[in-house]
Write a protein that holds these residues in place. Structure first.
Motif, PDB file in Angstrom:
ATOM      1  N   ALA B  49      78.670  36.142  -4.286  1.00  0.00           N
ATOM      2  CA  ALA B  49      79.722  37.140  -4.464  1.00  0.00           C
ATOM      3  C   ALA B  49      80.319  37.552  -3.125  1.00  0.00           C
ATOM      4  CB  ALA B  49      79.165  38.357  -5.187  1.00  0.00           C
ATOM      5  N   VAL B  50      81.610  37.791  -3.142  1.00  0.00           N
ATOM      6  CA  VAL B  50      82.300  38.189  -1.919  1.00  0.00           C
ATOM      7  C   VAL B  50      82.872  39.584  -2.115  1.00  0.00           C
ATOM      8  CG1 VAL B  50      84.223  37.687  -0.385  1.00  0.00           C
ATOM      9  CG2 VAL B  50      82.914  35.812  -1.379  1.00  0.00           C
ATOM     10  N   LEU B  51      82.560  40.450  -1.179  1.00  0.00           N
ATOM     11  CA  LEU B  51      83.114  41.803  -1.219  1.00  0.00           C
ATOM     12  C   LEU B  51      84.443  41.760  -0.477  1.00  0.00           C
ATOM     13  CD1 LEU B  51      82.671  44.800  -1.915  1.00  0.00           C
ATOM     14  CD2 LEU B  51      81.506  45.037   0.270  1.00  0.00           C
ATOM     15  N   ALA B  52      85.535  41.826  -1.234  1.00  0.00           N
ATOM     16  CA  ALA B  52      86.850  41.692  -0.604  1.00  0.00           C
ATOM     17  C   ALA B  52      87.365  43.031  -0.108  1.00  0.00           C
ATOM     18  CB  ALA B  52      87.832  41.086  -1.593  1.00  0.00           C
ATOM     19  N   VAL B  53      87.118  44.073  -0.885  1.00  0.00           N
ATOM     20  CA  VAL B  53      87.572  45.411  -0.512  1.00  0.00           C
ATOM     21  C   VAL B  53      86.386  46.350  -0.676  1.00  0.00           C
ATOM     22  CG1 VAL B  53      89.127  47.296  -1.092  1.00  0.00           C
ATOM     23  CG2 VAL B  53      89.933  44.941  -1.262  1.00  0.00           C
ATOM     24  N   ASP B  54      86.173  47.223   0.319  1.00  0.00           N
ATOM     25  CA  ASP B  54      84.986  48.059   0.284  1.00  0.00           C
ATOM     26  C   ASP B  54      85.366  49.532   0.350  1.00  0.00           C
ATOM     27  OD1 ASP B  54      82.357  48.865   0.350  1.00  0.00           O
ATOM     28  OD2 ASP B  54      82.213  48.659   2.533  1.00  0.00           O
ATOM     29  N   ARG B  55      85.132  50.237  -0.730  1.00  0.00           N
ATOM     30  CA  ARG B  55      85.343  51.688  -0.808  1.00  0.00           C
ATOM     31  C   ARG B  55      86.581  52.131  -0.025  1.00  0.00           C
ATOM     32  NH1 ARG B  55      80.733  53.543   1.701  1.00  0.00           N
ATOM     33  NH2 ARG B  55      80.088  51.400   1.939  1.00  0.00           N
ATOM     34  N   LEU B  56      87.672  51.550  -0.402  1.00  0.00           N
ATOM     35  CA  LEU B  56      88.912  51.842   0.310  1.00  0.00           C
ATOM     36  C   LEU B  56      89.634  53.011  -0.354  1.00  0.00           C
ATOM     37  CD1 LEU B  56      91.347  49.263   1.700  1.00  0.00           C
ATOM     38  CD2 LEU B  56      92.259  51.076   0.275  1.00  0.00           C
ATOM     39  N   SER B  57      90.044  53.961   0.457  1.00  0.00           N
ATOM     40  CA  SER B  57      90.818  55.081  -0.072  1.00  0.00           C
ATOM     41  C   SER B  57      92.137  55.160   0.670  1.00  0.00           C
ATOM     42  CB  SER B  57      90.057  56.398   0.108  1.00  0.00           C
ATOM     43  OG  SER B  57      88.909  56.386  -0.694  1.00  0.00           O
ATOM     44  N   LEU B  58      93.176  55.345  -0.075  1.00  0.00           N
ATOM     45  CA  LEU B  58      94.506  55.361   0.534  1.00  0.00           C
ATOM     46  C   LEU B  58      95.476  56.014  -0.446  1.00  0.00           C
ATOM     47  CD1 LEU B  58      96.439  54.192   2.794  1.00  0.00           C
ATOM     48  CD2 LEU B  58      96.729  52.248   1.288  1.00  0.00           C
ATOM     49  N   SER B  59      96.319  56.862   0.072  1.00  0.00           N
ATOM     50  CA  SER B  59      97.370  57.433  -0.776  1.00  0.00           C
ATOM     51  C   SER B  59      98.712  57.185  -0.133  1.00  0.00           C
ATOM     52  CB  SER B  59      97.184  58.938  -0.930  1.00  0.00           C
ATOM     53  OG  SER B  59      96.046  59.200  -1.687  1.00  0.00           O
ATOM     54  N   VAL B  60      99.682  56.886  -0.955  1.00  0.00           N
ATOM     55  CA  VAL B  60     101.036  56.726  -0.448  1.00  0.00           C
ATOM     56  C   VAL B  60     101.892  57.744  -1.178  1.00  0.00           C
ATOM     57  CG1 VAL B  60     102.942  55.148  -0.086  1.00  0.00           C
ATOM     58  CG2 VAL B  60     100.608  54.275  -0.104  1.00  0.00           C
ATOM     59  N   ARG B  61     102.539  58.582  -0.412  1.00  0.00           N
ATOM     60  CA  ARG B  61     103.343  59.628  -1.024  1.00  0.00           C
ATOM     61  C   ARG B  61     104.601  59.049  -1.624  1.00  0.00           C
ATOM     62  NH1 ARG B  61     105.371  62.068   2.509  1.00  0.00           N
ATOM     63  NH2 ARG B  61     104.132  61.321   4.250  1.00  0.00           N
ATOM     64  N   SER B  62     105.129  59.755  -2.566  1.00  0.00           N
ATOM     65  CA  SER B  62     106.365  59.361  -3.206  1.00  0.00           C
ATOM     66  C   SER B  62     107.464  59.271  -2.152  1.00  0.00           C
ATOM     67  CB  SER B  62     106.711  60.404  -4.262  1.00  0.00           C
ATOM     68  OG  SER B  62     107.858  60.017  -4.931  1.00  0.00           O
ATOM     69  N   GLY B  63     108.133  58.144  -2.074  1.00  0.00           N
ATOM     70  CA  GLY B  63     109.201  57.962  -1.114  1.00  0.00           C
ATOM     71  C   GLY B  63     108.759  57.508   0.254  1.00  0.00           C
ATOM     72  N   GLU B  64     107.463  57.328   0.423  1.00  0.00           N
ATOM     73  CA  GLU B  64     106.957  56.913   1.726  1.00  0.00           C
ATOM     74  C   GLU B  64     107.000  55.388   1.868  1.00  0.00           C
ATOM     75  OE1 GLU B  64     103.039  57.693   4.577  1.00  0.00           O
ATOM     76  OE2 GLU B  64     102.848  57.801   2.411  1.00  0.00           O
ATOM     77  N   PHE B  65     107.195  54.955   3.110  1.00  0.00           N
ATOM     78  CA  PHE B  65     107.167  53.531   3.407  1.00  0.00           C
ATOM     79  C   PHE B  65     105.882  53.283   4.200  1.00  0.00           C
ATOM     80  CE2 PHE B  65     110.214  49.847   3.827  1.00  0.00           C
ATOM     81  CZ  PHE B  65     109.273  48.951   4.282  1.00  0.00           C
ATOM     82  N   ALA B  66     104.864  52.731   3.533  1.00  0.00           N
ATOM     83  CA  ALA B  66     103.580  52.521   4.192  1.00  0.00           C
ATOM     84  C   ALA B  66     103.375  51.049   4.485  1.00  0.00           C
ATOM     85  CB  ALA B  66     102.445  53.040   3.312  1.00  0.00           C
ATOM     86  N   CYS B  67     103.010  50.753   5.711  1.00  0.00           N
ATOM     87  CA  CYS B  67     102.741  49.374   6.091  1.00  0.00           C
ATOM     88  C   CYS B  67     101.244  49.155   6.225  1.00  0.00           C
ATOM     89  CB  CYS B  67     103.412  49.031   7.417  1.00  0.00           C
ATOM     90  SG  CYS B  67     105.187  48.862   7.280  1.00  0.00           S
ATOM     91  N   LEU B  68     100.753  48.110   5.598  1.00  0.00           N
ATOM     92  CA  LEU B  68      99.350  47.748   5.722  1.00  0.00           C
ATOM     93  C   LEU B  68      99.252  46.578   6.659  1.00  0.00           C
ATOM     94  CD1 LEU B  68      97.808  47.655   2.145  1.00  0.00           C
ATOM     95  CD2 LEU B  68      97.489  49.355   3.921  1.00  0.00           C
ATOM     96  N   ILE B  69      98.349  46.681   7.612  1.00  0.00           N
ATOM     97  CA  ILE B  69      98.222  45.570   8.542  1.00  0.00           C
ATOM     98  C   ILE B  69      96.746  45.300   8.774  1.00  0.00           C
ATOM     99  CG2 ILE B  69      98.256  46.924  10.694  1.00  0.00           C
ATOM    100  CD1 ILE B  69     100.331  44.708  11.602  1.00  0.00           C
TER     101      ILE B  69
END
Lengths: 325, 277
Positions: B49-69
């Motif tokens: 098994a591969v853990l691809a994402v680990d307990r990730l928390s993130l919020s994007v507000r309405s109208g926000e431009f969020a970049c993930l890198i």
């Protein structure tokens, strides 16, 4: 770590920085909205300009010439070989009148087309061909559509289909004649057995190879169930489905010819039966005439399938433009 | 969550209504358009098994431009798939409050058998928009991306940048509130990309879209984002956030973008070297 962000805010804001979101209040000029759309339009036309070239009619003429000469050369080679065979008088057949030169034979063919039963035979054969092929098309499509949707069935039926394809269709005739008697049904049965697996296989392959990315795109667009099938999977599988249809035609045409030679149907005149009659009367020229007709029908139908296939691939940009321009 | 950054955002200019201001108080925000809480994703079972994402928390507000890198293997695409409901998390919560989500990929993923216009129209078909309206809307959207004259062309007759603009028009045709973008300009040349950045910024602002934009390109992130979120690799989790105060248009070659980009790059290198040991 907190370095330049403040400076950035001040630097970029300026007096106009409080303009609406997206910066309508920002500076115009090359970076402004007007200059931008002009730049985009310019870039677009630059990129597309490379794809054109040469006038349309000149291109078509060049293409027609390039397509025609190999065929003309092929006909010339056959005629020369035939003439040589006639001139050599192999086995004394020319002297005995069994083998004739190309021109008298072709004249004989023209004569048969004017008077004899040839047109009727072509009609009868064409009718059986169309009936058998359509039947195979419907059956193959239904099987392909059902099998591609039900994975467990797919594995089992997949093997049956590949098995059927390796079986030479002529081997089915005794079975068919015992089952249906000497009738058109026997021929149709064998035609369907020959063609339907190819058609089903083509469709299944097409569905299997629907690009996953397009499926993802389709799902986010809200395409589900039947709409997904209708608007995405079926159109995406069309090229493979058409390849299957073309192969299916080749199989059914061969089965039909074998059937007409083997199954003697009373009251029907088909090309195969004319060929049989020529065999019985040792009429080599007659037999060659019929063979030429069979060959031409095969070539013409094949060309239609190829054209359709090419049209689909060109519309989708699946052709190497350098190879076909 | 590793919210080290709370750098001085200037007082909000009145006309922005706060919608474009970076305020890193993401996870507690009540008007979050996208909320990921303790999201984990495991592929496979047992020892493989591969853990691809680990307990990730993130919020994007309405109208926000969020970049993930993040470097490769940070589960960026997995994340977008989960937000788009194309995939479900192994544990944790993904919320979009029933808003419509559309997604754009690195490849345009246009249907090659349809013209540009029909591609855009098809996006409306699943929502039962009447035929007449579909056509009209498609023309409007093509005009938005400066492709009015090319509605009758098929995808292969268009350039890469044009195809990607058709894909954008198609995504907009869904009338969604959230736009997910998975390296949408990754395959384009720099000049085309710059122009599309400007266009995207304009379009998103006009429609007050919430955008989650995944990229490999640090400058692109610094150029576009109201906030740049840096993810760790294998498994993916948020390691750093950089709010970017927005006040007017930015240029990719500006000093500010370059400085932020080099700061983010340093942080990414640090993260990568952690994997080298």
């Amino acid at each position: 770590m907190a370095i330049s962000t403040k400076g950035q805010a001040q630097g970029a804001a300026g007096p106009g920085g409080s303009g609406g979101p997206g910066g309508q209040g920002g500076p115009s000029g090359p970076g402004g909205p007007g200059g931008r759309s002009a730049a985009i339009a310019g870039l677009d036309s630059l990129e597309l300009a490379q794809q054109q070239g040469g006038s349309r009619s000149a291109r078509i003429a060049r293409k027609a010439l390039r397509a025609a000469w190999p065929k003309l050369l092929a006909i010339a080679i056959v005629l020369v070989a035939w003439q040589l065979f006639y001139a050599i008088n192999f086995h004394g057949d020319t002297a005995s009148g069994l083998v004739q030169a190309p021109w008298p034979t072709l004249r004989d063919l023209g004569h048969q087309l004017e008077h004899g039963q040839l047109w009727q035979a072509i009609g009868d054969t064409a009718r059986t061909a169309i009936m058998g092929y359509l039947l195979a098309l419907v059956i193959g499509t239904v099987i392909g559509a059902v099998v591609s949707r039900i994975p467990p069935l797919r594995a089992a039926v997949g093997s049956i289909i590949s098995g059927l394809q390796t079986m030479p269709s002529i081997a089915w005739f005794p079975f068919a004649i015992i089952l249906f008697g000497s009738s058109v049904s026997a021929i149709l049965f064998v035609m369907v057995l020959g063609a339907a697996p190819s058609i089903a296989n083509g469709l299944i392959t097409g569905v299997d190879y629907t690009p996953p990315l397009l499926l993802r795109a389709g799902r986010t667009m809200g395409l589900r169930g039947m709409t997904l099938y209708r608007y995405l999977i079926l159109p995406a599988s069309l090229p493979a489905y058409m390849a299957g249809m073309k192969q299916g035609w080749a199989f059914s045409w061969r089965s039909l010819m074998a059937g007409e030679l083997l199954v003697n149907i009373i009251g029907q005149t088909s090309l195969g039966q004319l060929l049989n009659a020529n065999q019985d009367t040792q009429d080599l020229s007659g037999a060659i005439s019929i063979m030429i007709v069979i060959l031409i029908i095969g070539i013409v139908v094949d060309a239609i399938f190829s054209k359709a296939d090419l049209a689909v691939r060109r519309r989708r940009g699946l052709l190497d433009t350098a190879a076909t321009a | 969550m590793n919210l080290t950054q709370r750098r001085g955002a200037p007082p909000p200019p009145a006309s922005l209504n706060g919608t474009h201001l970076a305020d890193a108080a993401g996870e507690t925000d009540v008007d979050a358009a996208i909320r990921l809480a303790d999201v984990s994703k495991v592929y496979g079972r047992g020892p493989g098994a591969v853990l691809a994402v680990d307990r990730l928390s993130l919020s994007v507000r309405s109208g926000e431009f969020a970049c993930l890198i993040g470097a490769s293997g940070c589960g960026k695409s997995t994340l977008l798939n989960m937000v788009a409901s194309l995939d479900s998390p192994t544990s944790g919560l993904v919320e979009t409050r029933g808003q419509r989500v559309s997604i754009m990929f690195q490849e345009p993923a246009l249907f090659p058998w349809l013209t540009a216009r029909k591609n855009v129209e098809l996006a409306m078909r699943a929502r039962d928009v009447p035929k007449q309206q579909r056509r009209q809307r498609a023309d409007e959207l093509l005009a938005t991306v400066h492709l009015s004259e090319f509605g009758g062309k098929r995808p292969h007759e268009l350039s890469g940048g044009m195809r990607q603009r058709v894909a954008l028009a198609r995504a907009l045709a869904l009338d969604s509130d959230i736009l997910l973008m998975d390296e949408p300009f990754g395959a384009l040349d720099a000049m085309t990309r710059d122009l599309l950045h400007d266009e995207l910024e304009r379009i998103c602002a006009e429609r007050s879209l919430t955008v989650l934009f995944v990229t490999h390109n640090v400058r692109e992130a610094a150029r576009l984002g109201d906030r740049v979120v840096v993810l760790s690799s294998r498994p993916g989790r948020v390691i750093e956030e950089y709010p970017v105060p927005r006040s007017g248009p930015r240029r990719i070659d500006s000093v500010q973008v370059a400085e932020l980009a080099s700061e983010i790059t340093d942080r990414l290198r640090e993260e990568m070297s952690r994997h080298g040991n």
